[in-house]
Scaffold this motif. Structure first.
Motif, PDB file in Angstrom:
ATOM      1  N   SER A 150      10.407  16.454  -1.621  1.00 58.00           N
ATOM      2  CA  SER A 150      10.436  14.899  -1.685  1.00 58.00           C
ATOM      3  C   SER A 150       9.339  14.303  -0.759  1.00 58.00           C
ATOM      4  CB  SER A 150      11.628  14.408  -1.035  1.00 58.00           C
ATOM      5  OG  SER A 150      12.867  14.694  -1.904  1.00 58.00           O
ATOM      6  N   VAL A 151       8.958  13.301  -1.294  1.00 59.98           N
ATOM      7  CA  VAL A 151       7.563  12.428  -0.743  1.00 59.98           C
ATOM      8  C   VAL A 151       7.632  11.261  -0.201  1.00 59.98           C
ATOM      9  CG1 VAL A 151       4.915  12.089  -0.811  1.00 59.98           C
ATOM     10  CG2 VAL A 151       6.187  14.218  -1.952  1.00 59.98           C
ATOM     11  N   VAL A 152       7.529  10.750   0.993  1.00 60.41           N
ATOM     12  CA  VAL A 152       7.039   9.267   1.276  1.00 60.41           C
ATOM     13  C   VAL A 152       5.704   9.147   1.308  1.00 60.41           C
ATOM     14  CG1 VAL A 152       7.586   9.831   3.816  1.00 60.41           C
ATOM     15  CG2 VAL A 152       7.681   7.637   2.917  1.00 60.41           C
ATOM     16  N   VAL A 153       5.528   7.975   0.950  1.00 59.64           N
ATOM     17  CA  VAL A 153       3.993   7.339   0.918  1.00 59.64           C
ATOM     18  C   VAL A 153       3.901   6.113   1.788  1.00 59.64           C
ATOM     19  CG1 VAL A 153       1.870   6.484  -0.507  1.00 59.64           C
ATOM     20  CG2 VAL A 153       3.443   8.276  -1.313  1.00 59.64           C
ATOM     21  N   ASP A 154       3.261   6.117   2.895  1.00 53.98           N
ATOM     22  CA  ASP A 154       3.286   5.050   3.745  1.00 53.98           C
ATOM     23  C   ASP A 154       2.005   4.244   3.867  1.00 53.98           C
ATOM     24  OD1 ASP A 154       2.431   7.133   5.355  1.00 53.98           O
ATOM     25  OD2 ASP A 154       3.181   6.257   7.119  1.00 53.98           O
ATOM     26  N   ASP A 155       1.366   4.061   2.985  1.00 52.61           N
ATOM     27  CA  ASP A 155       0.192   3.236   2.852  1.00 52.61           C
ATOM     28  C   ASP A 155       0.811   1.769   2.841  1.00 52.61           C
ATOM     29  OD1 ASP A 155      -1.557   5.659   2.685  1.00 52.61           O
ATOM     30  OD2 ASP A 155      -1.124   5.591   0.550  1.00 52.61           O
ATOM     31  N   THR A 156      -0.252   0.827   2.706  1.00 49.73           N
ATOM     32  CA  THR A 156       0.160  -0.419   2.427  1.00 49.73           C
ATOM     33  C   THR A 156       0.554  -0.804   1.110  1.00 49.73           C
ATOM     34  OG1 THR A 156      -2.251  -1.266   2.180  1.00 49.73           O
ATOM     35  CG2 THR A 156      -1.308  -1.581   4.363  1.00 49.73           C
ATOM     36  N   ASN A 157       0.087   0.029   0.185  1.00 46.64           N
ATOM     37  CA  ASN A 157       0.506  -0.180  -1.262  1.00 46.64           C
ATOM     38  C   ASN A 157       0.830  -1.524  -1.770  1.00 46.64           C
ATOM     39  OD1 ASN A 157       0.737   2.689  -1.677  1.00 46.64           O
ATOM     40  ND2 ASN A 157       2.576   2.521  -0.291  1.00 46.64           N
ATOM     41  N   ILE A 158      -0.451  -2.374  -1.477  1.00 43.79           N
ATOM     42  CA  ILE A 158      -0.356  -3.912  -1.762  1.00 43.79           C
ATOM     43  C   ILE A 158      -0.445  -4.019  -3.139  1.00 43.79           C
ATOM     44  CG2 ILE A 158      -1.395  -6.074  -1.267  1.00 43.79           C
ATOM     45  CD1 ILE A 158       0.071  -5.149   1.066  1.00 43.79           C
ATOM     46  N   SER A 159      -1.378  -3.265  -3.749  1.00 41.79           N
ATOM     47  CA  SER A 159      -1.534  -3.692  -5.256  1.00 41.79           C
ATOM     48  C   SER A 159      -0.788  -3.305  -6.143  1.00 41.79           C
ATOM     49  CB  SER A 159      -3.020  -3.266  -5.556  1.00 41.79           C
ATOM     50  OG  SER A 159      -3.086  -1.753  -5.983  1.00 41.79           O
ATOM     51  N   MET A 160      -0.211  -4.033  -7.220  1.00 41.57           N
ATOM     52  CA  MET A 160       0.620  -3.499  -8.066  1.00 41.57           C
ATOM     53  C   MET A 160      -0.048  -2.213  -8.983  1.00 41.57           C
ATOM     54  SD  MET A 160       3.653  -4.692  -7.689  1.00 41.57           S
ATOM     55  CE  MET A 160       4.136  -3.837  -9.125  1.00 41.57           C
ATOM     56  N   SER A 161      -1.182  -2.468  -9.303  1.00 43.00           N
ATOM     57  CA  SER A 161      -1.975  -1.214  -9.951  1.00 43.00           C
ATOM     58  C   SER A 161      -1.688   0.149  -9.198  1.00 43.00           C
ATOM     59  CB  SER A 161      -3.546  -1.570 -10.144  1.00 43.00           C
ATOM     60  OG  SER A 161      -4.210  -1.767  -8.882  1.00 43.00           O
TER      61      SER A 161
ATOM     62  N   SER B 171      -1.190 -10.630   3.068  1.00 42.83           N
ATOM     63  CA  SER B 171      -0.005 -11.222   2.927  1.00 42.83           C
ATOM     64  C   SER B 171      -0.289 -12.177   1.804  1.00 42.83           C
ATOM     65  CB  SER B 171       0.311 -11.964   4.368  1.00 42.83           C
ATOM     66  OG  SER B 171       0.906 -12.895   4.270  1.00 42.83           O
ATOM     67  N   LYS B 172      -1.323 -12.858   1.648  1.00 44.63           N
ATOM     68  CA  LYS B 172      -1.491 -13.777   0.622  1.00 44.63           C
ATOM     69  C   LYS B 172      -1.386 -12.849  -0.741  1.00 44.63           C
ATOM     70  CE  LYS B 172      -4.676 -16.867  -1.262  1.00 44.63           C
ATOM     71  NZ  LYS B 172      -6.043 -17.622  -1.159  1.00 44.63           N
ATOM     72  N   GLN B 173      -1.744 -11.889  -0.834  1.00 43.72           N
ATOM     73  CA  GLN B 173      -1.618 -11.073  -2.004  1.00 43.72           C
ATOM     74  C   GLN B 173      -0.040 -10.532  -2.144  1.00 43.72           C
ATOM     75  OE1 GLN B 173      -4.916  -7.875  -0.834  1.00 43.72           O
ATOM     76  NE2 GLN B 173      -4.674  -7.912  -2.967  1.00 43.72           N
ATOM     77  N   LEU B 174       0.651 -10.429  -1.127  1.00 42.78           N
ATOM     78  CA  LEU B 174       1.992 -10.075  -1.250  1.00 42.78           C
ATOM     79  C   LEU B 174       2.679 -11.335  -1.762  1.00 42.78           C
ATOM     80  CD1 LEU B 174       2.748  -7.756   1.556  1.00 42.78           C
ATOM     81  CD2 LEU B 174       3.218  -7.294  -0.823  1.00 42.78           C
ATOM     82  N   TRP B 175       2.423 -12.374  -1.197  1.00 42.46           N
ATOM     83  CA  TRP B 175       2.874 -13.870  -1.490  1.00 42.46           C
ATOM     84  C   TRP B 175       2.861 -14.187  -2.899  1.00 42.46           C
ATOM     85  CZ3 TRP B 175       6.726 -16.660   0.057  1.00 42.46           C
ATOM     86  CH2 TRP B 175       6.915 -18.067  -0.619  1.00 42.46           C
ATOM     87  N   THR B 176       1.445 -13.910  -3.504  1.00 45.72           N
ATOM     88  CA  THR B 176       1.443 -14.277  -4.926  1.00 45.72           C
ATOM     89  C   THR B 176       2.037 -13.302  -5.764  1.00 45.72           C
ATOM     90  OG1 THR B 176      -1.099 -14.800  -4.330  1.00 45.72           O
ATOM     91  CG2 THR B 176      -0.540 -14.256  -6.475  1.00 45.72           C
ATOM     92  N   GLN B 177       2.396 -12.052  -5.265  1.00 46.98           N
ATOM     93  CA  GLN B 177       3.139 -11.161  -6.031  1.00 46.98           C
ATOM     94  C   GLN B 177       4.524 -11.613  -6.192  1.00 46.98           C
ATOM     95  OE1 GLN B 177       2.587  -7.100  -4.945  1.00 46.98           O
ATOM     96  NE2 GLN B 177       0.270  -7.210  -5.308  1.00 46.98           N
ATOM     97  N   MET B 178       5.074 -12.018  -5.115  1.00 48.76           N
ATOM     98  CA  MET B 178       6.361 -12.433  -4.807  1.00 48.76           C
ATOM     99  C   MET B 178       6.519 -13.585  -5.811  1.00 48.76           C
ATOM    100  SD  MET B 178       7.232 -11.626  -0.860  1.00 48.76           S
ATOM    101  CE  MET B 178       8.660 -12.162  -0.831  1.00 48.76           C
ATOM    102  N   THR B 179       5.631 -14.630  -5.647  1.00 48.11           N
ATOM    103  CA  THR B 179       5.862 -15.839  -6.419  1.00 48.11           C
ATOM    104  C   THR B 179       5.730 -15.848  -7.928  1.00 48.11           C
ATOM    105  OG1 THR B 179       3.691 -16.694  -5.909  1.00 48.11           O
ATOM    106  CG2 THR B 179       5.330 -17.237  -4.448  1.00 48.11           C
TER     107      THR B 179
ATOM    108  N   GLN C  52       6.064 -10.215  -9.681  1.00 54.78           N
ATOM    109  CA  GLN C  52       5.565  -9.040  -9.737  1.00 54.78           C
ATOM    110  C   GLN C  52       5.978  -7.928  -8.507  1.00 54.78           C
ATOM    111  OE1 GLN C  52       1.444  -9.788  -9.757  1.00 54.78           O
ATOM    112  NE2 GLN C  52       1.563 -10.767 -11.805  1.00 54.78           N
ATOM    113  N   LEU C  53       6.390  -8.548  -7.599  1.00 61.75           N
ATOM    114  CA  LEU C  53       6.719  -7.633  -6.508  1.00 61.75           C
ATOM    115  C   LEU C  53       7.891  -6.845  -7.083  1.00 61.75           C
ATOM    116  CD1 LEU C  53       5.900  -6.831  -3.543  1.00 61.75           C
ATOM    117  CD2 LEU C  53       7.389  -8.263  -2.806  1.00 61.75           C
ATOM    118  N   GLN C  54       7.678  -5.412  -6.830  1.00 62.83           N
ATOM    119  CA  GLN C  54       8.612  -4.498  -7.354  1.00 62.83           C
ATOM    120  C   GLN C  54       9.702  -4.215  -6.182  1.00 62.83           C
ATOM    121  OE1 GLN C  54       8.093  -1.606 -10.008  1.00 62.83           O
ATOM    122  NE2 GLN C  54       6.944  -2.906 -11.184  1.00 62.83           N
TER     123      GLN C  54
END
Length: 142
Positions: free
Chosen positions: A69-80, A128-136, A139-141
């Protein structure tokens, strides 16, 4: 059963702290910052970043294919990026969990200011702005 945990949020939000707990439970951690430091002593270029991404994906896939099992703890901001990680998960037939480490922006900025390798306030605000845009845009998973 093997599992892929993707930690998402801003720099200095506590992703690595959460990753450490998961490693103590038996998971393996994969982190692009550590690969960047190991491979190039933080020298950034498009070619270096492409190699870091390729190695990270190969490492995740290799661990999952071995039943680890693996944990990836980068910011992982982009949905791509999250979508690419999910493709690895699907290929390896593992379970997946996307964890949001929802630390307030102001707290992330404060924590980051005390770090040896600060990413700077402007970067945190941009993410933060990128995350907010995804949330609104829903698209935020989760």
């Amino acid at each position: 059963m093997r599992k892929l945990v993707i930690l998402r949020w801003l720099p200095a939000s506590g992703k690595s702290t959460e990753a450490k707990k998961l490693v103590e439970e038996g998971m393996k951690r994969v982190n692009k910052d550590l690969l960047r430091e190991m491979l190039d002593f933080w020298v950034w270029s498009k070619a270096n970043e492409a190699l870091v991404n390729e190695i990270e994906y190969d490492l995740i896939q290799s661990l999952l294919s071995r039943g680890i099992s693996v944990v990836v703890d980068d910011t992982n901001i982009s949905m791509s990026r999250v979508n690419l990680l999910e493709a690895i998960w699907m290929w390896e037939d593992a379970t997946i969990e996307v964890m949001l480490i929802e630390t307030p922006v102001e707290e992330c900025i404060k924590r980051d200011a005390n770090r040896e390798k600060s990413v700077w306030e402007e970067v945190i605000k941009k993410f933060s702005k990128q995350l907010w845009t995804q949330m609104t845009n829903k698209q935020l998973q989760l």
